[in-house]
Design an enzyme around this catalytic site. Structure first.
Site, short mmCIF file in Angstrom:
data_model
loop_
_atom_site.label_atom_id
_atom_site.label_comp_id
_atom_site.label_asym_id
_atom_site.label_seq_id
_atom_site.Cartn_x
_atom_site.Cartn_y
_atom_site.Cartn_z
N TRP A 101 0.81 -1.23 0.00
CA TRP A 101 0.00 0.00 0.00
C TRP A 101 0.84 1.27 0.00
CZ3 TRP A 101 -4.52 -0.18 -1.98
CH2 TRP A 101 -5.25 -1.37 -1.90
N ASP A 170 -1.08 6.96 6.51
CA ASP A 170 -2.16 6.12 6.00
C ASP A 170 -2.48 5.14 7.11
OD1 ASP A 170 -3.74 4.15 4.94
OD2 ASP A 170 -2.55 3.82 3.13
N LYS A 194 -12.83 -0.82 7.37
CA LYS A 194 -12.11 -1.81 8.18
C LYS A 194 -12.54 -1.71 9.65
CE LYS A 194 -8.66 -1.36 4.65
NZ LYS A 194 -8.91 -2.50 3.83
C1 LIG Z 1 -3.33 0.55 4.03
C2 LIG Z 1 -4.30 0.80 2.93
N1 LIG Z 1 -4.26 1.97 2.27
C3 LIG Z 1 -5.13 2.24 1.29
C4 LIG Z 1 -6.09 1.34 0.89
C5 LIG Z 1 -7.05 1.68 -0.23
O1 LIG Z 1 -8.31 1.89 0.33
P1 LIG Z 1 -9.60 2.15 -0.58
O2 LIG Z 1 -9.96 0.85 -1.19
O3 LIG Z 1 -10.62 2.67 0.38
O4 LIG Z 1 -9.23 3.17 -1.60
C6 LIG Z 1 -6.17 0.11 1.55
C7 LIG Z 1 -7.19 -0.89 1.15
O5 LIG Z 1 -7.25 -1.98 1.62
C8 LIG Z 1 -5.26 -0.16 2.59
O6 LIG Z 1 -5.32 -1.32 3.25
#
Ligand SMILES: Cc1ncc(COP(=O)(O)O)c(C=O)c1O
Length: 359
Positions: A101, A170, A194
């Site tokens: 991520w 994040d 989550k």
């Molecule tokens: C740590 C992290 N950042 C960003 C995201 C992206 O999230 P979204 O699907 O809400 O754009 C996720 C998705 O699982 C994630 O686990």
């Protein structure tokens, strides 16, 4: 009612009390004769929902007054672009590359300006957070970005990084599952699906000092300063997801807050890691112990056919969402706030049984 054990990485399990309340209020919200989905976002009734959600979040995380709280759309992935669009301002930004991520965040930020990877765990296959002594930080960076919990690789920061520049986090898969010192950060973001509620709404907590006008081409709906001014309502917000986040935040407060949930989450994760480590190598988690995530526990079973059987039989036994992230493979159990200890015990019992039969 038969409820499955839900180990999905998100969207995932919501507290049953939240689902029950949403169910009870579904057709007639607060005596309005309408569903919360059917009322205007500008109505007094919805403004109360919005403001209570913010107040509850502020109380749970002890958010200092100088921070603004936004409830946005576009998911955490939109923040990968919105952060550099608003905060780069012609400077460079430092990123810590600790797994899938943060890699995505770096890729997106590069479209908006210069990005430095201050440290990367790629050479170790993301089995740890690189030691802070190895980070090459730029004291003139616009900000330092880190991914508190790598949802796909199951790697987590044991403590927030020390930074002389604004720290951007994040916290998508860990916000509200463990304590986080907001005052040490410039900006924190997390999508709701989550630990905060249902998909559709993303929480952004931002220091007012960072709310200056971004470059003129930035659309208003991606401009933090304008969004903050408009109470996250420059356009129609995701009202139902915002409402569900509000119910979940009240549930968190009733459950003893983040400190109590953290203790429970640690206990769930400890149980599962212990079972994996005690399996004599039948199940394996390759993350070094100090960096193991309490939210997402990835594990492998040695060969692809065995893994396929494991996942198929687990699913048939009511243990859902155990497939690992597509780019990583293997299995993964996500143990967010609403996953009860009994679900973890059921998973461990299944894992023991499967090993006896197939090991
Ligand atoms: C740590 C992290 N950042 C960003 C995201 C992206 O999230 P979204 O699907 O809400 O754009 C996720 C998705 O699982 C994630 O686990």
């Amino acid at each position: 009612m038969a409820r499955s054990h839900n180990f999905s990485a998100g969207p995932t399990a919501l507290p049953i009390e939240v689902l029950q309340q949403a169910h009870e209020e579904f057709f007639d919200f607060a005596g309005s004769g309408m569903s919360v989905m059917e009322i205007s976002h500008r109505s007094e009734l919805f403004l109360r929902v919005a403001s209570e959600a913010e107040q509850d979040l502020r109380a749970i995380l002890d958010i200092p007054a100088r921070y603004r709280v936004l409830f946005l759309q576009g998911g955490a992935a939109m923040q990968f672009s919105q952060v550099p669009m608003n905060l780069l301002r012609g400077k460079t930004a430092d990123y810590l590359h600790t797994g899938h991520w943060s890699g995505k965040a770096i890729e997106a930020a590069r479209r908006h300006g210069a990005v430095r990877v201050a440290a990367s765990g790629q050479a170790f296959g993301f089995d740890r957070i690189p030691d802070a002594s190895e980070w090459r930080l730029d004291p003139a960076a616009a900000y330092l970005h880190y991914t508190e919990n790598e949802t796909a690789h199951g790697v987590q920061f044991p403590a927030a990084p020390q930074a002389a520049v604004p720290l951007v986090c994040d916290a998508c898969s860990s916000l509200l599952s463990k304590p986080l010192d907001v005052a040490r950060h410039g900006l924190i973001y997390a999508a709701a699906q989550k630990n905060i509620g249902a998909a559709g709404v993303t929480v952004v907590i931002v220091d007012e000092a960072l709310l200056v006008e971004p470059p003129p081409a930035t659309p208003d709906i991606l401009n933090y300063a304008r969004l903050a001014q408009a109470g996250s309502m420059l356009n129609t917000p995701a009202t139902f997801s915002w409402y569900l986040a509000g119910l979940t935040l009240k549930w968190i407060r009733r459950s003893g807050g983040v400190a109590a949930l953290y203790r429970a989450n640690q206990a769930k994760a400890d149980r599962l890691y212990q079972a994996i480590d005690d399996s004599g190598g039948f199940y394996r988690n390759r993350v070094r112990k100090p960096y193991r995530s309490i939210n997402n526990v990835p594990f492998t079973l040695g060969d692809a056919e065995l893994e396929r059987r494991f996942l198929g039989e687990a699913d048939a036994a009511g243990l859902k969402g155990l497939q690992g992230y597509s780019a990583v493979g293997g299995a993964r159990a996500s143990l967010y706030n609403a996953v009860p200890p009994a679900a973890v015990e059921a998973l461990i019992a299944f894992m023991d049984d499967f090993q006896r039969r197939r090991g």
